[in-house]
Design a protein around this motif. Structure first.
Motif, PDB file in Angstrom:
ATOM      1  N   ILE A  33       0.777  -1.419  -0.006  1.00  0.00           N
ATOM      2  CA  ILE A  33       0.023  -0.107  -0.097  1.00  0.00           C
ATOM      3  C   ILE A  33       0.920   1.182  -0.161  1.00  0.00           C
ATOM      4  O   ILE A  33       0.572   2.251  -0.680  1.00  0.00           O
ATOM      5  N   GLU A  34       1.958   1.264   0.799  1.00  0.00           N
ATOM      6  CA  GLU A  34       2.796   2.427   0.764  1.00  0.00           C
ATOM      7  C   GLU A  34       3.535   2.453  -0.472  1.00  0.00           C
ATOM      8  O   GLU A  34       3.545   3.709  -0.804  1.00  0.00           O
TER       9      GLU A  34
ATOM     10  N   ALA B  44      -1.583   9.628  17.199  1.00  0.00           N
ATOM     11  CA  ALA B  44      -0.338   9.309  17.435  1.00  0.00           C
ATOM     12  C   ALA B  44       0.542   9.344  16.022  1.00  0.00           C
ATOM     13  O   ALA B  44       0.335   8.318  15.436  1.00  0.00           O
ATOM     14  N   GLY B  45       1.247  10.172  15.794  1.00  0.00           N
ATOM     15  CA  GLY B  45       2.061  10.424  14.708  1.00  0.00           C
ATOM     16  C   GLY B  45       1.357  10.614  13.339  1.00  0.00           C
ATOM     17  O   GLY B  45       0.138  10.645  13.269  1.00  0.00           O
ATOM     18  N   ASN B  46       2.015  10.757  12.105  1.00  0.00           N
ATOM     19  CA  ASN B  46       1.181  11.305  10.892  1.00  0.00           C
ATOM     20  C   ASN B  46       1.484  10.189   9.979  1.00  0.00           C
ATOM     21  O   ASN B  46       2.628   9.967   9.232  1.00  0.00           O
ATOM     22  N   GLN B  47       0.497   9.204  10.088  1.00  0.00           N
ATOM     23  CA  GLN B  47       0.696   8.259   9.167  1.00  0.00           C
ATOM     24  C   GLN B  47      -0.723   7.842   8.515  1.00  0.00           C
ATOM     25  O   GLN B  47      -1.598   8.577   8.740  1.00  0.00           O
ATOM     26  N   LEU B  48      -0.847   6.913   7.497  1.00  0.00           N
ATOM     27  CA  LEU B  48      -2.035   6.867   6.633  1.00  0.00           C
ATOM     28  C   LEU B  48      -3.263   6.454   7.449  1.00  0.00           C
ATOM     29  O   LEU B  48      -3.144   5.068   7.721  1.00  0.00           O
ATOM     30  N   ASP B  49      -4.043   6.982   7.655  1.00  0.00           N
ATOM     31  CA  ASP B  49      -5.466   6.488   8.112  1.00  0.00           C
ATOM     32  C   ASP B  49      -6.550   7.577   8.146  1.00  0.00           C
ATOM     33  O   ASP B  49      -7.479   7.524   8.468  1.00  0.00           O
ATOM     34  N   ALA B  50      -6.453   8.475   6.965  1.00  0.00           N
ATOM     35  CA  ALA B  50      -7.624   9.149   6.841  1.00  0.00           C
ATOM     36  C   ALA B  50      -7.642   9.466   5.192  1.00  0.00           C
ATOM     37  O   ALA B  50      -6.623   9.457   4.671  1.00  0.00           O
ATOM     38  N   ALA B  51      -8.546  10.101   4.764  1.00  0.00           N
ATOM     39  CA  ALA B  51      -8.729  10.534   3.365  1.00  0.00           C
ATOM     40  C   ALA B  51      -8.254  11.794   3.223  1.00  0.00           C
ATOM     41  O   ALA B  51      -8.659  12.935   2.682  1.00  0.00           O
ATOM     42  N   ALA B  52      -6.743  11.804   3.455  1.00  0.00           N
ATOM     43  CA  ALA B  52      -6.009  13.114   2.911  1.00  0.00           C
ATOM     44  C   ALA B  52      -4.900  12.619   2.365  1.00  0.00           C
ATOM     45  O   ALA B  52      -4.233  11.470   2.722  1.00  0.00           O
ATOM     46  N   PRO B  53      -4.231  13.501   1.388  1.00  0.00           N
ATOM     47  CA  PRO B  53      -2.933  13.208   0.812  1.00  0.00           C
ATOM     48  C   PRO B  53      -1.830  12.928   1.958  1.00  0.00           C
ATOM     49  O   PRO B  53      -1.754  13.880   2.616  1.00  0.00           O
ATOM     50  N   PRO B  54      -1.007  11.942   1.715  1.00  0.00           N
ATOM     51  CA  PRO B  54       0.045  11.909   2.556  1.00  0.00           C
ATOM     52  C   PRO B  54       0.958  12.803   2.279  1.00  0.00           C
ATOM     53  O   PRO B  54       1.515  13.106   1.101  1.00  0.00           O
TER      54      PRO B  54
ATOM     55  N   GLY C 189       5.322  17.135  10.504  1.00  0.00           N
ATOM     56  CA  GLY C 189       6.049  17.391  11.553  1.00  0.00           C
ATOM     57  C   GLY C 189       5.314  17.461  12.993  1.00  0.00           C
ATOM     58  O   GLY C 189       4.867  18.234  13.435  1.00  0.00           O
ATOM     59  N   THR C 190       4.880  16.062  13.124  1.00  0.00           N
ATOM     60  CA  THR C 190       4.310  15.999  14.548  1.00  0.00           C
ATOM     61  C   THR C 190       4.997  16.141  15.782  1.00  0.00           C
ATOM     62  O   THR C 190       4.437  16.294  16.909  1.00  0.00           O
ATOM     63  N   GLY C 191       6.511  15.732  15.812  1.00  0.00           N
ATOM     64  CA  GLY C 191       6.936  15.575  17.042  1.00  0.00           C
ATOM     65  C   GLY C 191       6.902  14.085  17.412  1.00  0.00           C
ATOM     66  O   GLY C 191       7.668  13.784  18.537  1.00  0.00           O
ATOM     67  N   GLU C 192       6.485  13.194  16.626  1.00  0.00           N
ATOM     68  CA  GLU C 192       6.697  11.853  16.882  1.00  0.00           C
ATOM     69  C   GLU C 192       7.931  11.264  16.467  1.00  0.00           C
ATOM     70  O   GLU C 192       8.223  11.743  15.371  1.00  0.00           O
ATOM     71  N   LEU C 193       8.301  10.045  16.914  1.00  0.00           N
ATOM     72  CA  LEU C 193       9.737   9.401  16.407  1.00  0.00           C
ATOM     73  C   LEU C 193       8.846   8.518  14.923  1.00  0.00           C
ATOM     74  O   LEU C 193       9.602   8.201  14.326  1.00  0.00           O
ATOM     75  N   PHE C 194       7.662   8.383  15.274  1.00  0.00           N
ATOM     76  CA  PHE C 194       7.103   7.332  14.405  1.00  0.00           C
ATOM     77  C   PHE C 194       6.153   8.268  13.436  1.00  0.00           C
ATOM     78  O   PHE C 194       5.448   9.107  13.823  1.00  0.00           O
ATOM     79  N   GLY C 195       6.134   8.170  12.096  1.00  0.00           N
ATOM     80  CA  GLY C 195       5.306   8.770  11.070  1.00  0.00           C
ATOM     81  C   GLY C 195       6.243  10.074  10.452  1.00  0.00           C
ATOM     82  O   GLY C 195       7.319  10.262  10.784  1.00  0.00           O
ATOM     83  N   ASP C 196       5.583  10.476   9.524  1.00  0.00           N
ATOM     84  CA  ASP C 196       6.105  11.790   8.655  1.00  0.00           C
ATOM     85  C   ASP C 196       6.992  11.388   7.644  1.00  0.00           C
ATOM     86  O   ASP C 196       6.695  11.193   6.487  1.00  0.00           O
ATOM     87  N   VAL C 197       8.244  10.796   7.996  1.00  0.00           N
ATOM     88  CA  VAL C 197       9.189  10.233   6.938  1.00  0.00           C
ATOM     89  C   VAL C 197       9.999   9.020   7.800  1.00  0.00           C
ATOM     90  O   VAL C 197      10.233   9.038   8.738  1.00  0.00           O
TER      91      VAL C 197
ATOM     92  N   CYS D 248       4.253   9.270   6.212  1.00  0.00           N
ATOM     93  CA  CYS D 248       2.784   9.539   6.259  1.00  0.00           C
ATOM     94  C   CYS D 248       1.934   8.458   5.350  1.00  0.00           C
ATOM     95  O   CYS D 248       0.895   8.671   5.381  1.00  0.00           O
ATOM     96  N   ALA D 249       2.460   7.751   4.468  1.00  0.00           N
ATOM     97  CA  ALA D 249       2.192   6.856   3.904  1.00  0.00           C
ATOM     98  C   ALA D 249       2.064   5.385   4.124  1.00  0.00           C
ATOM     99  O   ALA D 249       1.798   4.494   3.580  1.00  0.00           O
ATOM    100  N   THR D 250       2.639   5.149   5.367  1.00  0.00           N
ATOM    101  CA  THR D 250       2.740   3.789   6.127  1.00  0.00           C
ATOM    102  C   THR D 250       1.398   3.648   6.885  1.00  0.00           C
ATOM    103  O   THR D 250       0.568   4.616   7.447  1.00  0.00           O
TER     104      THR D 250
END
Length: 420
Positions: free
Chosen positions: A147-148, A326-336, A340-348, A388-390
């Protein structure tokens, strides 16, 4: 517009195996909905695969490793298709060359979707047998990886169109403000690798001990604005910052900025958008990440340092860590897009300075599934975290992503480290 399916839960508050299978399969198909037949067939480079091929290959995986061997009376949907949709499993025989996947105008996307429905129906008979649980877990994780890849591969393909077409009809989220500062770690003996009873890929183990010297890990990811400063200071023209192979790659490919940068814009799944200086930089190679770290007077963390910090910051409940907040990962109907959420997980996905090598006592699994990770343990670099695409919940502290040092079409970035 793609819709990420919600994850139904059982009476214990966690998605069952059958529910996660269905949600993952549906998410793949929802991402195909805005694509034309041509969109789904195009292959823009050898590193990428067509969206239709990802949808078919993940179905081939279920048919080959579950249904063919474990479902009595099951017959292949089409005996010609394993040649088309096997990826790299030598034990499964000959296959179409990777660079030719974009030539597969047939089967059509509609035929692939019919195949997916056929396989989904057949898989129901295996869901309640605990003997198949491990393989089904692997298959779900495998499809989540694709998917990613589907998202990053179609982004690359759409970026080649002079019209800059959008897959989503809305702009990415506004970047958040990341906290400055460092997370200091005293060093010492750390236990690394997957620990516990949950699913993990074979390359995440066996768990073992490593000795860490005192170090610090940045609380935030490197931003577009900082990368602009790197460029303005001649970062791409200063050979002192670059590894020898990196400098040769830079000159050969005339690289002067991250992938998808154009003036003050960057290409996204929503088309060309203004580039926010506060958003994490993405689509960089290991070579670029290493050069930037040298320019900044820092270094990249090792995968063991990153994991030691991430494990300490894990929530007690894994489901809570990967909840909507928690983090910026793929879970909503928005473009990945990294925000910059401040989380270790997500974004890039974050580059480390660790080569992708087997852990002590590592042994690949028997049979064709043993080709999943082990045979790629040479010449690549480990990345940690998630992007953000995970698919939400796919990554964990012990997860080891890996790419060749010149590759940058994935959502890859960096978090600096330093000795203390």
């Amino acid at each position: 517009m793609p819709q990420a399916s919600s994850r139904p839960t059982n009476d214990h508050g966690h998605a069952s195996l059958a529910e996660r299978f269905a949600a993952t399969r549906q998410l793949t198909e929802s991402l195909l909905e805005p694509l034309s037949e041509a969109d789904a067939t195009i292959q823009s480079m050898e590193d990428a695969s067509p969206a239709k091929w990802h949808a078919a290959h993940t179905t081939w995986f279920w048919e080959t490793f579950l249904l063919r061997d474990h479902a009595p009376g099951y017959r292949l949907h089409d005996e010609r298709w394993p040649f088309l949709f096997n990826s790299y499993y030598e034990a499964e025989g000959e296959r179409i060359l990777r660079r030719n996947r974009g030539l597969l105008t047939r089967p059509t996307l509609a035929e692939v979707l019919d195949w997916r429905a056929h396989v989904d129906d057949a898989m129901q008979a295996l869901m309640d047998d605990p003997c198949h649980a491990d393989l089904i877990e692997l298959g779900i994780a495998h499809e989540q990886q694709h998917i990613e890849l589907l998202l990053t591969d179609i982004k690359h393909a759409l970026s080649k169109n002079p019209l800059g077409p959008a897959m989503w009809d809305r702009a990415p989220a506004v970047p958040a403000t990341q906290d400055d500062g460092w997370i200091e770690h005293p060093g010492g003996i750390a236990k690394i690798g997957h620990q516990g009873d949950g699913f993990a890929f074979d390359n995440e183990g066996p768990a073992h001990r490593v000795l860490l010297e005192p170090f610090a890990l940045s609380r935030r990811l490197v931003t577009n604005g900082e990368w602009d400063a790197f460029i303005a200071d001649g970062g791409y023209s200063d050979h002192r910052l670059w590894l020898s192979d990196a400098w040769a790659w830079l000159e050969r490919c005339t690289i002067t900025a991250p992938l998808y940068w154009r003036g003050d814009e960057q290409f996204t799944h929503a088309g060309w958008q203004p580039r926010d200086p506060d958003a994490p930089v993405s689509h960089i190679s290991y070579y670029e990440a290493d050069a930037f770290a040298a320019w900044a007077g820092c270094r990249l963390p090792t995968e063991f340092e990153w994991e030691a910090v991430a494990r300490g910051q894990d929530a007690a409940d894994t489901a809570q860590r990967f909840s909507a907040g928690a983090g910026n990962q793929l879970d909503a109907a928005a473009p990945p897009q990294p925000v910059g959420t401040g989380e270790l997980f997500g974004d890039v996905w974050q580059f480390t300075r660790s080569g992708y090598l087997p852990y002590p006592r590592f042994q690949p699994a028997e049979g064709a599934v043993g080709e999943y990770n082990g045979k790629f343990m040479a010449g690549q670099w480990v990345l940690k975290g998630a992007s953000c695409a995970t698919v939400r919940g796919h990554s964990r502290a012990s997860y080891r992503n890996f790419f060749y040092p010149q590759q940058r079409w994935q959502f890859t970035g960096l978090r600096l480290a330093k000795d203390v």
